[in-house]
Write a protein that holds these residues in place. Structure first.
Motif, PDB file in Angstrom:
ATOM      1  N   VAL A 119      -4.354   8.348 -30.928  1.00  0.00           N
ATOM      2  CA  VAL A 119      -5.558   8.041 -30.150  1.00  0.00           C
ATOM      3  C   VAL A 119      -5.428   8.664 -28.762  1.00  0.00           C
ATOM      4  O   VAL A 119      -4.414   8.465 -28.082  1.00  0.00           O
ATOM      5  N   VAL A 149      -7.910  10.725 -33.183  1.00  0.00           N
ATOM      6  CA  VAL A 149      -9.154  10.269 -32.545  1.00  0.00           C
ATOM      7  C   VAL A 149      -9.037  10.611 -31.068  1.00  0.00           C
ATOM      8  O   VAL A 149      -8.334   9.926 -30.318  1.00  0.00           O
ATOM      9  N   ASP A 181     -17.196   2.451 -31.464  1.00  0.00           N
ATOM     10  CA  ASP A 181     -16.186   1.396 -31.544  1.00  0.00           C
ATOM     11  C   ASP A 181     -15.906   0.975 -32.979  1.00  0.00           C
ATOM     12  O   ASP A 181     -14.758   0.696 -33.338  1.00  0.00           O
ATOM     13  N   LEU A 184     -13.726   3.584 -34.646  1.00  0.00           N
ATOM     14  CA  LEU A 184     -12.365   3.516 -34.128  1.00  0.00           C
ATOM     15  C   LEU A 184     -11.618   2.332 -34.733  1.00  0.00           C
ATOM     16  O   LEU A 184     -10.452   2.455 -35.146  1.00  0.00           O
ATOM     17  N   GLN A 187     -10.453   3.130 -38.132  1.00  0.00           N
ATOM     18  CA  GLN A 187      -9.277   4.008 -38.145  1.00  0.00           C
ATOM     19  C   GLN A 187      -7.996   3.214 -37.902  1.00  0.00           C
ATOM     20  O   GLN A 187      -6.961   3.469 -38.515  1.00  0.00           O
TER      21      GLN A 187
END
Length: 290
Positions: A119, A149, A181, A184, A187
């Motif tokens: 991330v 990401v 969001d 994410l 993930q």
């Protein structure tokens, strides 16, 4: 301003826009990355454009020290940096730490086996070259998939070079450049482990977010990363490529002891509950800054 009992300045750079004096306000300090770079305390490539931003932050932090009744720091590490750089001594100024992070239980995910999540990695401060070296070393021992990401905070050629290194190492990856969001969170829930060996973090939010989803985080042991990671055994010096690669392989293989799932979420909840907290920061009586 006279219509409000409390005024919160959410970003220090707002003060550089000509904010009038607001005695007794509360200022929020997320991190001091631009200021630390400008002061020579942190050094990264591709940081030449940071100095204007550092100036605006500097104006803001000096404004906080002169006018605020409270500076609310997002981590103990950020508080330490603020005090170390600016040495505020005004009577009645409180500099406090509070992590407003809600560790609510979320839906259980269905992790894809052998998936490593990155991330915000396309940034030299996030140890981009170190991440590539860790993945290359781990990839020589076993196959796995990588989910990235991140928007690039480096030159396009540098970002391309990172993915070329993954290609050369035979590592499959998916890159999500911009996600909401919900995406994410998905993930996080569908990954086996987060790799986050950053050189410096004001809070290290991805570490907290991963653990909230029951996903262990391999992180660096500097700045606030050690505060956020509930498993000290998964914290390493940022340049410890061998240590993090071994930990990564051990987690993927199931041979390295670590908390995950509900046990990890429970440990995170207990960790945050045990932190010294500010019961009501907006009503805090001013104390001299330490």
């Amino acid at each position: 301003p006279s219509d409000y009992g409390t005024i919160v300045v959410t970003n220090p750079w707002l003060c550089a826009l000509g904010l009038p004096a607001l005695p007794g306000c509360i200022g929020i300090a997320y991190d001091l990355v631009p200021n630390l770079i400008a002061a020579g305390c942190l050094r990264f490539s591709d940081s030449s454009g940071i100095y204007g931003f550092a100036h605006d932050h500097d104006v803001g932090y000096r404004y906080f020290i002169e006018h605020a009744r409270t500076i609310l720091c997002i981590s103990d590490s950020t508080r330490h940096d603020l005090v170390r750089l600016y040495r505020p001594e005004r009577e009645g100024l409180a500099i406090v730490t509070h992590i407003p992070f809600d560790c609510a239980e979320g839906p259980a995910g269905d992790p894809r086996p052998d998936t490593v999540l990155l991330v915000n990695v396309l940034d030299m401060r996030k140890n981009l070259d170190g991440v590539a070296a860790i993945l290359e070393k781990a990839g020589r021992q076993r196959p796995f998939r990588v989910i990235v990401v991140a928007k690039e905070r480096v030159a396009p050629a540098k970002a391309l070079g990172f993915f070329q290194r993954l290609d050369a190492a035979g590592i499959q990856y998916n890159w999500y450049r911009d996600v909401d969001d919900d995406c994410l969170a998905e993930q996080y829930r569908s990954s086996t482990v987060l790799l986050f060996p950053s050189y410096y973090e004001g809070l290290g939010l991805p570490i907290l977010e991963a653990q909230q989803e029951g996903v262990p985080a391999i992180s660096s042991d500097v700045s606030s990363c050690l505060e956020a990671n509930v498993d000290p055994g998964l914290c390493f010096a940022p340049d410890d490529v061998d240590g993090m690669a071994d930990a990564l392989v051990g987690i993927l293989d199931g041979t390295r002891a670590h908390r995950k799932g509900e046990a990890l979420r429970r440990a995170l909840h207990e960790h945050l509950q045990a932190r010294p907290d500010v019961a009501s920061v907006f009503g805090l009586a001013g104390t001299a800054a330490a």
